[in-house]
Write an enzyme that holds these catalytic residues in place. Structure first.
Site, PDB file in Angstrom:
ATOM      1  CB  CYS A   1     -82.520  16.547-133.128  1.00  0.00           C
ATOM      2  SG  CYS A   1     -83.109  17.249-131.568  1.00  0.00           S
TER       3      CYS A   1
ATOM      4  CG  HIS B   1     -79.199  21.360-122.278  1.00  0.00           C
ATOM      5  ND1 HIS B   1     -79.012  22.691-122.001  1.00  0.00           N
ATOM      6  CD2 HIS B   1     -80.462  21.264-122.766  1.00  0.00           C
ATOM      7  CE1 HIS B   1     -80.107  23.370-122.317  1.00  0.00           C
ATOM      8  NE2 HIS B   1     -81.000  22.529-122.790  1.00  0.00           N
TER       9      HIS B   1
ATOM     10  CB  CYS C   1     -79.103  19.991-130.953  1.00  0.00           C
ATOM     11  SG  CYS C   1     -80.620  20.035-129.981  1.00  0.00           S
TER      12      CYS C   1
ATOM     13  CG  HIS D   1     -78.801  14.675-130.522  1.00  0.00           C
ATOM     14  ND1 HIS D   1     -78.016  15.640-129.937  1.00  0.00           N
ATOM     15  CD2 HIS D   1     -80.015  15.234-130.710  1.00  0.00           C
ATOM     16  CE1 HIS D   1     -78.727  16.737-129.775  1.00  0.00           C
ATOM     17  NE2 HIS D   1     -79.948  16.529-130.246  1.00  0.00           N
TER      18      HIS D   1
ATOM     19  CB  SER E   1     -80.117  18.253-126.472  1.00  0.00           C
ATOM     20  OG  SER E   1     -81.445  18.717-126.555  1.00  0.00           O
TER      21      SER E   1
HETATM   22  P1  PAD Z   1     -81.302  27.476-128.671  1.00  0.00           P
HETATM   23  O1  PAD Z   1     -80.312  27.776-127.637  1.00  0.00           O
HETATM   24  O2  PAD Z   1     -80.924  27.604-130.110  1.00  0.00           O
HETATM   25  O3  PAD Z   1     -82.628  28.357-128.440  1.00  0.00           O
HETATM   26  C1  PAD Z   1     -83.087  28.777-127.181  1.00  0.00           C
HETATM   27  C2  PAD Z   1     -83.617  30.203-127.312  1.00  0.00           C
HETATM   28  O4  PAD Z   1     -84.166  30.580-126.054  1.00  0.00           O
HETATM   29  C3  PAD Z   1     -82.551  31.237-127.667  1.00  0.00           C
HETATM   30  O5  PAD Z   1     -82.970  31.982-128.800  1.00  0.00           O
HETATM   31  C4  PAD Z   1     -82.462  32.110-126.414  1.00  0.00           C
HETATM   32  O6  PAD Z   1     -82.186  33.470-126.703  1.00  0.00           O
HETATM   33  C5  PAD Z   1     -83.847  31.946-125.816  1.00  0.00           C
HETATM   34  N1  PAD Z   1     -83.917  32.209-124.374  1.00  0.00           N
HETATM   35  C6  PAD Z   1     -83.003  31.895-123.425  1.00  0.00           C
HETATM   36  N2  PAD Z   1     -83.435  32.292-122.220  1.00  0.00           N
HETATM   37  C7  PAD Z   1     -84.648  32.869-122.403  1.00  0.00           C
HETATM   38  C8  PAD Z   1     -85.603  33.475-121.531  1.00  0.00           C
HETATM   39  N3  PAD Z   1     -85.389  33.543-120.217  1.00  0.00           N
HETATM   40  N4  PAD Z   1     -86.747  33.946-122.070  1.00  0.00           N
HETATM   41  C9  PAD Z   1     -86.984  33.892-123.406  1.00  0.00           C
HETATM   42  N5  PAD Z   1     -86.118  33.313-124.275  1.00  0.00           N
HETATM   43  C10 PAD Z   1     -84.959  32.827-123.786  1.00  0.00           C
HETATM   44  O7  PAD Z   1     -81.784  25.966-128.364  1.00  0.00           O
HETATM   45  P2  PAD Z   1     -82.533  24.868-129.280  1.00  0.00           P
HETATM   46  O8  PAD Z   1     -83.575  25.531-130.109  1.00  0.00           O
HETATM   47  O9  PAD Z   1     -81.516  23.989-129.934  1.00  0.00           O
HETATM   48  O10 PAD Z   1     -83.219  23.989-128.134  1.00  0.00           O
HETATM   49  C11 PAD Z   1     -84.203  24.563-127.279  1.00  0.00           C
HETATM   50  C12 PAD Z   1     -84.505  23.638-126.119  1.00  0.00           C
HETATM   51  O11 PAD Z   1     -85.137  22.449-126.591  1.00  0.00           O
HETATM   52  C13 PAD Z   1     -83.264  23.158-125.359  1.00  0.00           C
HETATM   53  O12 PAD Z   1     -83.547  23.098-123.975  1.00  0.00           O
HETATM   54  C14 PAD Z   1     -83.031  21.795-125.917  1.00  0.00           C
HETATM   55  O13 PAD Z   1     -82.290  20.961-125.035  1.00  0.00           O
HETATM   56  C15 PAD Z   1     -84.453  21.322-126.085  1.00  0.00           C
HETATM   57  C16 PAD Z   1     -84.629  20.181-127.029  1.00  0.00           C
HETATM   58  N6  PAD Z   1     -85.561  19.233-126.737  1.00  0.00           N
HETATM   59  C17 PAD Z   1     -85.786  18.193-127.551  1.00  0.00           C
HETATM   60  C18 PAD Z   1     -86.872  17.234-127.217  1.00  0.00           C
HETATM   61  O14 PAD Z   1     -86.929  16.157-127.830  1.00  0.00           O
HETATM   62  N7  PAD Z   1     -87.775  17.564-126.290  1.00  0.00           N
HETATM   63  C19 PAD Z   1     -85.054  18.041-128.721  1.00  0.00           C
HETATM   64  C20 PAD Z   1     -84.126  19.017-129.038  1.00  0.00           C
HETATM   65  C21 PAD Z   1     -83.904  20.085-128.202  1.00  0.00           C
HETATM   66 ZN    ZN Z   2     -81.364  17.899-130.361  1.00  0.00          ZN
END
Ligand code: PAD
Ligand code: ZN
Ligand code: ZN
Length: 378
Positions: free
Chosen positions: A178, A55, A50, A71, A52
């Site tokens: 997640c 990050h 993921c 996770h 995160s």
């Molecule tokens: P990912 O990296 O697979 O997806 C992110 C997407 O965003 C990619 O397709 C990128 O191309 C796109 N992107 C990047 N920059 C831009 C931009 N400027 N404009 C438009 N699109 C863009 O990540 P993910 O899907 O695994 O996770 C996404 C986010 O959610 C990430 O910040 C992660 O830490 C967060 C998250 N939050 C929780 C929660 O509980 N709130 C849980 C899991 C993940």
């Molecule tokens: Zn996650």
């Protein structure tokens, strides 16, 4: 109750240790101590990659080092500590990065899920009692958000694990730990997407696609995907996006494009990237009088974001949630049951399956935008 031959003993096994930020994971032999009272030791079967976790590698999310990340996983209980009643050895389980203690004011609140026992906001990188169960080369290795699933065996608190259907395919339902729950829940129960509505989803990664699945399940009529990587559009459409746009194809700011496309703004928008500029774009593109915008992306740590409060004064709602707003220990078994009943699928999200040892390759695939979810198997 079957007792495994390893119960009560230290287990030596493989894990991916991150010794310091911005470095590759190092596959090491580690020692995993037995679970203490109210703790559970789990043999991990499958774990997802993921953003995160990445990050933490990049420094955007702070947690103590050295650390075992991971996770989003599923596994089988190897042994339990004293007083554990909700799982037993042999049970299939999903670790919960947001615990559910059931006792704190958040757990007792009907609408909230971010249990006070979480190790996310002020991370100690430890078990609830403050101590650590991992060592490697004589050094203690920290836990990560109560889960640490990039290890053959991990120890979690009983409040951080849910028992699931014994028939569930662990290499798929690990995503319920997640990405799936976070995305889907953000649509159906945080935003409460309505039938016939218009939605915009910023970021079409693993979590963003699950937001789209949630919007579709809630009956949204129009779901607009937004990403700077157009290779993500096909999958987004496969799971329910009705159209996809790339901000780089327009001269105007993307929120203006979306406002025009929808005759005044979308009903619901979601930021699933983790950037300040896209959080503002997502807020601005939802309708000024009744739009709801949800932050899901994890923002860069310890920085503030400037916004014009007028955006809210006219009637928009801005919210955010961890783990899709779900009370984890209650919701995860139900979500697995829904998956088994074919109420949603996870195959579209899984683009790669790799042996655990190839974890660095899994992260490279994520960073280069080539994968949606990579599942690492032991
Ligand atoms: P990912 O990296 O697979 O997806 C992110 C997407 O965003 C990619 O397709 C990128 O191309 C796109 N992107 C990047 N920059 C831009 C931009 N400027 N404009 C438009 N699109 C863009 O990540 P993910 O899907 O695994 O996770 C996404 C986010 O959610 C990430 O910040 C992660 O830490 C967060 C998250 N939050 C929780 C929660 O509980 N709130 C849980 C899991 C993940
Ligand atoms: Zn996650
Ligand atoms: Zn709680």
């Amino acid at each position: 109750m079957s007792t495994s031959s390893t119960a009560g003993k230290v287990i030596k096994c493989k894990a991916a240790v991150l010794w310091e930020p911005k470095k590759p994971f190092s596959i090491e032999e580690i020692e995993v101590a037995p679970p203490k009272a109210k703790e559970v030791r789990i043999k991990i079967v499958a774990t997802g990659v993921c953003r995160s976790d990445d990050h933490v590698v990049s420094g955007q999310l702070a947690t103590p080092f050295p650390v075992i990340l991971g996770h989003e996983a599923a596994g089988i209980v190897e042994s339990i500590g004293e007083g554990v009643t909700t799982v037993k050895p042999g049970d299939k389980v999903i670790p919960l990065f947001t615990p559910q203690c059931g006792k704190c004011e958040v757990c007792r609140h009907p609408e909230s899920n971010f249990c006070m026992k979480n190790d996310l906001i002020l991370p100690r990188g430890s078990m609830q009692d403050g101590s650590i169960r991992f060592t490697c080369r004589g050094k203690p290795i920290h836990h990560f958000i109560s889960t640490s699933t990039f290890s053959e065996y991990t120890v979690v608190d009983e409040i951080s694990v849910a028992k699931i259907d014994p028939a569930a395919p662990l290499e798929k339902v690990c995503l319920i730990g997640c990405g799936f729950s976070t995305g889907y829940g953000s649509a159906v129960q945080v935003a409460k997407v309505t039938k016939g509505s218009t939605c915009a989803v910023f970021g079409l990664g693993g979590v963003g696609l699950c937001v789209i699945m949630g919007c579709k399940a809630a009956g949204a009529a129009r779901i607009i995907g937004v990403d700077i990587n157009k290779d993500k559009f096909a999958k987004a459409k496969e799971v329910g996006a009705t159209e996809c746009i790339n901000p780089q194809d327009f001269k105007k700011p993307i929120h203006e494009v979306l406002t025009e496309m929808t005759g005044g703004g979308v009903d619901f928008s979601f930021e699933v990237i983790g950037r300040h500029d896209t959080m503002i774009s997502a807020l601005s593109c939802c309708h000024g009088a009744y739009g709801v915008s949800v932050i899901i992306g994890v923002p860069p740590g310890a920085t503030n974001l400037e916004m014009n409060p007028m955006l809210l004064l006219t009637g928009r709602t801005w919210k955010g949630a961890i783990f899709g707003g779900y009370k984890s220990k209650d919701a995860v078994p139900k979500l697995v049951a829904d998956f088994m009943a074919k109420k949603f699928q996870l195959d579209s999200i899984i683009t790669h399956v790799l042996p655990f040892e190839k974890i660095n390759e899994g992260f490279d695939l994520l960073r280069s935008g080539k994968s949606i979810r990579t599942i690492l198997t032991f």
